[in-house]
Design a protein around this motif. Structure first.
Motif, PDB file in Angstrom:
ATOM      1  N   SER A   1      21.643   0.061  -6.854  1.00  0.00           N
ATOM      2  CA  SER A   1      21.434  -0.036  -5.233  1.00  0.00           C
ATOM      3  C   SER A   1      21.730  -1.386  -4.805  1.00  0.00           C
ATOM      4  CB  SER A   1      20.189   0.514  -5.002  1.00  0.00           C
ATOM      5  OG  SER A   1      19.941   1.616  -5.431  1.00  0.00           O
ATOM      6  N   ASP A   2      22.303  -1.403  -3.673  1.00  0.00           N
ATOM      7  CA  ASP A   2      22.386  -2.687  -2.769  1.00  0.00           C
ATOM      8  C   ASP A   2      21.628  -2.690  -1.667  1.00  0.00           C
ATOM      9  OD1 ASP A   2      23.282  -4.935  -1.621  1.00  0.00           O
ATOM     10  OD2 ASP A   2      25.715  -4.481  -1.243  1.00  0.00           O
ATOM     11  N   ILE A   3      20.650  -3.537  -1.681  1.00  0.00           N
ATOM     12  CA  ILE A   3      19.536  -3.502  -0.560  1.00  0.00           C
ATOM     13  C   ILE A   3      19.657  -4.448   0.487  1.00  0.00           C
ATOM     14  CG2 ILE A   3      17.118  -3.419  -0.320  1.00  0.00           C
ATOM     15  CD1 ILE A   3      17.833  -2.970  -3.908  1.00  0.00           C
TER      16      ILE A   3
ATOM     17  N   LYS B   1       0.937  -1.244   0.004  1.00  0.00           N
ATOM     18  CA  LYS B   1       0.077  -0.108   0.018  1.00  0.00           C
ATOM     19  C   LYS B   1       0.908   1.385  -0.167  1.00  0.00           C
ATOM     20  CE  LYS B   1      -3.482   2.593   2.653  1.00  0.00           C
ATOM     21  NZ  LYS B   1      -4.383   2.222   3.743  1.00  0.00           N
ATOM     22  N   ALA B   2       1.857   1.114   0.767  1.00  0.00           N
ATOM     23  CA  ALA B   2       3.016   2.376   1.044  1.00  0.00           C
ATOM     24  C   ALA B   2       3.475   2.597  -0.555  1.00  0.00           C
ATOM     25  CB  ALA B   2       3.925   2.332   2.002  1.00  0.00           C
ATOM     26  N   ILE B   3       4.001   1.661  -1.151  1.00  0.00           N
ATOM     27  CA  ILE B   3       4.615   1.763  -2.379  1.00  0.00           C
ATOM     28  C   ILE B   3       3.783   2.293  -3.375  1.00  0.00           C
ATOM     29  CG2 ILE B   3       5.535   0.429  -4.371  1.00  0.00           C
ATOM     30  CD1 ILE B   3       6.978  -1.383  -2.119  1.00  0.00           C
ATOM     31  N   SER B   4       2.315   1.629  -3.538  1.00  0.00           N
ATOM     32  CA  SER B   4       1.421   2.092  -4.657  1.00  0.00           C
ATOM     33  C   SER B   4       1.044   3.630  -4.402  1.00  0.00           C
ATOM     34  CB  SER B   4       0.305   1.329  -4.447  1.00  0.00           C
ATOM     35  OG  SER B   4      -0.476   1.201  -3.375  1.00  0.00           O
TER      36      SER B   4
ATOM     37  N   ALA C   1      14.924   4.706  -0.870  1.00  0.00           N
ATOM     38  CA  ALA C   1      14.329   3.863   0.058  1.00  0.00           C
ATOM     39  C   ALA C   1      13.769   2.686  -0.468  1.00  0.00           C
ATOM     40  CB  ALA C   1      13.752   4.582   1.123  1.00  0.00           C
ATOM     41  N   ASP C   2      14.074   1.344  -0.250  1.00  0.00           N
ATOM     42  CA  ASP C   2      13.606   0.300  -0.924  1.00  0.00           C
ATOM     43  C   ASP C   2      12.080   0.260   0.112  1.00  0.00           C
ATOM     44  OD1 ASP C   2      12.986  -2.054  -2.559  1.00  0.00           O
ATOM     45  OD2 ASP C   2      13.627  -3.230  -0.781  1.00  0.00           O
ATOM     46  N   SER C   3      12.077   0.553   1.228  1.00  0.00           N
ATOM     47  CA  SER C   3      10.686   0.518   1.966  1.00  0.00           C
ATOM     48  C   SER C   3       9.873   1.411   1.800  1.00  0.00           C
ATOM     49  CB  SER C   3      11.168   0.479   3.717  1.00  0.00           C
ATOM     50  OG  SER C   3      11.936   1.794   3.995  1.00  0.00           O
ATOM     51  N   LEU C   4      10.304   2.450   1.076  1.00  0.00           N
ATOM     52  CA  LEU C   4       9.266   3.590   0.437  1.00  0.00           C
ATOM     53  C   LEU C   4       9.004   3.015  -0.914  1.00  0.00           C
ATOM     54  CD1 LEU C   4      10.570   6.652   2.512  1.00  0.00           C
ATOM     55  CD2 LEU C   4       8.585   5.082   3.104  1.00  0.00           C
TER      56      LEU C   4
END
Length: 395
Positions: free
Chosen positions: A55-57, A6-9, A158-161
């Motif tokens: 990016s290295d996540i 949901k956050a990504i979309s 930010a991958d989490s975002l």
């Protein structure tokens, strides 16, 4: 409960708009005059950039750990702007419109290129100052982001975002040092520059920062108020630019069981330049307001949310080269923030190299470390290292 999908979309459509460009100052320097006659001018300016990004996540628990390569825009999206000016008696009339676009639509969205209007306003000015009417960036946190030494580079991804795989820009230092001063409809007065001092005050279209229940409806008795005071002066051979800005709003609800929300923020900073050296320090404090976006885009229920952050930067320019170092942090207590879900500290560390080829072309290389420190087991926890190299073309 944090919902990553949901956050990504939600974030991806916004990511196009999440970078600010120093549009006004750049257009004044690099604009192309299209018409100049009878005290009337019409000009254009633009900005095009692209970066190869790797990016290295690293997530907690190794879930979704990976190395991702992209070709993306930097912190600033691409735009084209148009400027109008006309002297009528003692009044100087002006207007600006700017159209911001993403270059990252082909992989997932076909040809669905988004066009985002960040600015569409008119101005009336004279010896007494200037009044702006229309849509422009807000005043709270405005200079915090305008003075960012890494504005023309890449910044945090930010991958989490949802920013690594997203179709829009990176976040620069948004959420790791300052919130983004979201463009909004406004009526703003700016004083003339008085021996380096300038004051801006504005009434803004309010944003919904209260819950809407089945029985109630949120409302705002008053608009949002924002202001900024800037002071520029010389001291011991150094050029100093300092600022303080603020925002304030209340939001109520027709359901008496829903408490009123007061949203308020304070931003501040100072930049000193001497020779090729530039040092910048800025910070903010906010209550009842998103630590990422001043319009509370992701978090409509911010009753108990407090956040604060700071950004420390330095750069050195030698010839056509500039090297910049940056460290930023935002602490968010996480209360009632539905989209992000928990208390967390957000940090970025970056080093960037800029090579000016000519007045219209610049090459950029950057290494950035982004870190989220949340509760153990939180999906927010991550360490993402990003290398970006690209070119910026402006006119």
């Amino acid at each position: 409960m944090y919902n990553k999908k949901k956050a990504i979309s939600t974030l991806l459509p916004l990511a196009l708009a999440s970078a600010i460009g120093m549009t006004l100052s750049q257009s004044a320097v690099a604009e192309i005059m299209l018409y100049e006659k009878d005290d009337t001018t019409f000009s254009t300016d633009g900005y095009v950039n692209a970066f190869f990004v790797n990016s290295d996540i690293d997530h907690e628990g190794e879930l979704n750990d990976r190395r991702q390569s992209r070709v993306k825009m930097g912190f600033l999206p691409n735009w084209i702007g148009f400027n109008f000016g006309k002297q009528v008696g003692d009044l100087k009339l002006g207007a600006r419109s700017s159209f911001w676009v993403t270059i990252n639509d082909s992989e997932t969205n076909g040809t669905a290129t988004a066009i985002d209007v960040r600015q569409f306003y008119g101005t009336v000015g004279g010896d007494w100052g200037e009044v702006l009417i229309g849509k422009d960036f807000g005043l709270f946190s405005r200079s915090n982001i305008f003075m960012d030494e890494l504005l023309a580079s890449f910044g945090n991804s930010a991958d989490s975002l949802g920013l690594v795989d997203g179709a829009g820009v990176s976040f620069g230092n948004i959420g790791t040092g300052y919130p983004y001063p979201f463009p909004t409809s406004q009526i703003t007065y700016r004083s003339p520059v008085m021996e380096g001092l300038r004051v801006a005050v504005g009434v803004m279209d309010p944003v919904d920062t209260n819950d809407s229940s089945a029985a109630g409806r949120s409302y705002q008795d008053n608009p949002r108020f924002e202001s900024e005071v800037t002071y520029q002066f010389d001291l011991g051979g150094a050029q100093i630019y300092s600022w303080v800005n603020a925002g304030y709003q209340t939001s109520d609800n027709t359901d008496s069981a829903v408490d009123e929300v007061t949203s308020k923020g304070l931003g501040y900073g100072l930049q000193a330049k001497m020779g090729g050296v530039s040092l910048t320090a800025s910070g903010f404090q906010a209550e009842g307001m998103s630590p990422f976006f001043t319009n509370n885009y992701l978090e409509p229920a911010l009753r108990e949310t407090d956040s604060d952050g700071y950004l420390l930067q330095g750069s050195y320019t030698f010839g056509k080269n500039r090297v910049a170092l940056s460290y930023g942090q935002t602490e968010d207590d996480g209360n009632n923030v539905a989209a992000l879900g928990s208390q967390a500290d957000y940090e970025t560390r970056g080093i960037a190299y800029f090579r000016t080829i000519n007045d219209n072309l610049k090459l950029v290389a950057e290494y950035n470390q982004y870190e989220v420190d949340a509760a153990t087991g939180s999906a927010l926890n991550e360490d993402t290292d990003t290398f970006a190299v690209g070119a910026v073309l402006n006119w």
